[in-house]
Design an enzyme around this catalytic site. Structure first.
Site, PDB file in Angstrom:
ATOM      1  N   ALA A  35       0.813  -1.221   0.000  1.00 27.83           N
ATOM      2  CA  ALA A  35       0.000   0.000   0.000  1.00 27.83           C
ATOM      3  C   ALA A  35       0.844   1.268   0.000  1.00 27.83           C
ATOM      4  O   ALA A  35       1.888   1.324   0.638  1.00 27.83           O
ATOM      5  CB  ALA A  35      -0.924   0.011   1.214  1.00 27.83           C
ATOM      6  N   MET A  77       6.514   0.885   5.850  1.00 25.23           N
ATOM      7  CA  MET A  77       7.481   0.020   5.166  1.00 25.23           C
ATOM      8  C   MET A  77       7.475   0.241   3.658  1.00 25.23           C
ATOM      9  O   MET A  77       8.528   0.210   3.021  1.00 25.23           O
ATOM     10  CB  MET A  77       7.226  -1.444   5.511  1.00 25.23           C
ATOM     11  CG  MET A  77       7.655  -1.740   6.936  1.00 25.23           C
ATOM     12  SD  MET A  77       7.366  -3.409   7.542  1.00 25.23           S
ATOM     13  CE  MET A  77       7.626  -4.442   6.182  1.00 25.23           C
ATOM     14  N   CYS A  78       6.306   0.463   3.081  1.00 21.36           N
ATOM     15  CA  CYS A  78       6.236   0.684   1.631  1.00 21.36           C
ATOM     16  C   CYS A  78       6.884   2.010   1.253  1.00 21.36           C
ATOM     17  O   CYS A  78       7.523   2.114   0.200  1.00 21.36           O
ATOM     18  CB  CYS A  78       4.790   0.625   1.149  1.00 21.36           C
ATOM     19  SG  CYS A  78       4.065  -1.026   1.335  1.00 21.36           S
ATOM     20  N   THR A  79       6.751   2.991   2.100  1.00 23.21           N
ATOM     21  CA  THR A  79       7.412   4.276   1.856  1.00 23.21           C
ATOM     22  C   THR A  79       8.927   4.113   1.952  1.00 23.21           C
ATOM     23  O   THR A  79       9.668   4.613   1.099  1.00 23.21           O
ATOM     24  CB  THR A  79       6.913   5.338   2.857  1.00 23.21           C
ATOM     25  OG1 THR A  79       5.500   5.511   2.665  1.00 23.21           O
ATOM     26  CG2 THR A  79       7.626   6.664   2.662  1.00 23.21           C
ATOM     27  N   ALA A  91      10.061   2.286  -1.261  1.00 26.54           N
ATOM     28  CA  ALA A  91      10.006   3.154  -2.449  1.00 26.54           C
ATOM     29  C   ALA A  91      11.113   4.201  -2.416  1.00 26.54           C
ATOM     30  O   ALA A  91      11.753   4.464  -3.444  1.00 26.54           O
ATOM     31  CB  ALA A  91       8.635   3.815  -2.547  1.00 26.54           C
TER      32      ALA A  91
END
Length: 149
Positions: free
Chosen positions: A39, A44-46, A49
């Site tokens: 998401a 963690m996804c930030t 990325a």
């Protein structure tokens, strides 16, 4: 879940600008690092990325492309990309068709597993890493790809 040596499933998905992006168009420029993430805007996804963003020049210098895939909308991807100055496309898989084709659905079909694939221009998966909780595994995997190029 797809593994090394498997044929990468074709796809056409919209990017954050609403433009269609196909696997073929990506591979026309060289091997592709295709990463799936759960998401936009999660911690963690930030981190993942932004780590890939920081490696992006090295990825391009190795004649490769990188693209992220998650089920959030194009609008969410556009905000996420703008917020973190991400220089690579984020593809929107609202139907989860590509997520299922690559075998990265979460347990019981809920969520998306964090997985990164290296796909050769012949559409064969050259390598992959799957690590739902450790972003560092993905960053290390991409760095090894760059170093080997």
């Amino acid at each position: 879940m797809l593994k090394q040596g498997d044929k990468a499933p074709d796809f056409i998905l919209q990017d954050e600008a609403g433009k269609d992006v196909s696997l073929d168009s990506l591979l026309s420029k060289g091997p592709v690092i295709l990463y799936f993430y759960p998401a936009d805007f999660t911690l963690m996804c930030t981190a993942e990325a932004c780590s890939i963003r920081d490696m992006h020049d090295d990825i391009l210098a190795a004649d490769m492309q990188v693209v992220g895939v998650s089920p959030q909308s194009s609008e969410s991807h556009a905000r996420f990309k703008d917020s973190h100055k991400l220089p690579f496309p984020l593809l929107f898989d609202d139907s989860r068709k590509v997520i299922r084709a690559y075998g990265v659905e979460g347990p019981f079909g809920i969520g998306v597993r964090r997985a990164t694939y290296l796909i050769g221009q012949d559409k064969v998966i050259l390598d992959r890493v799957v690590s739902d909780l450790f972003v560092g595994s993905h960053v290390k995997f991409i760095q090894q790809i760059i170093d080997a190029a």
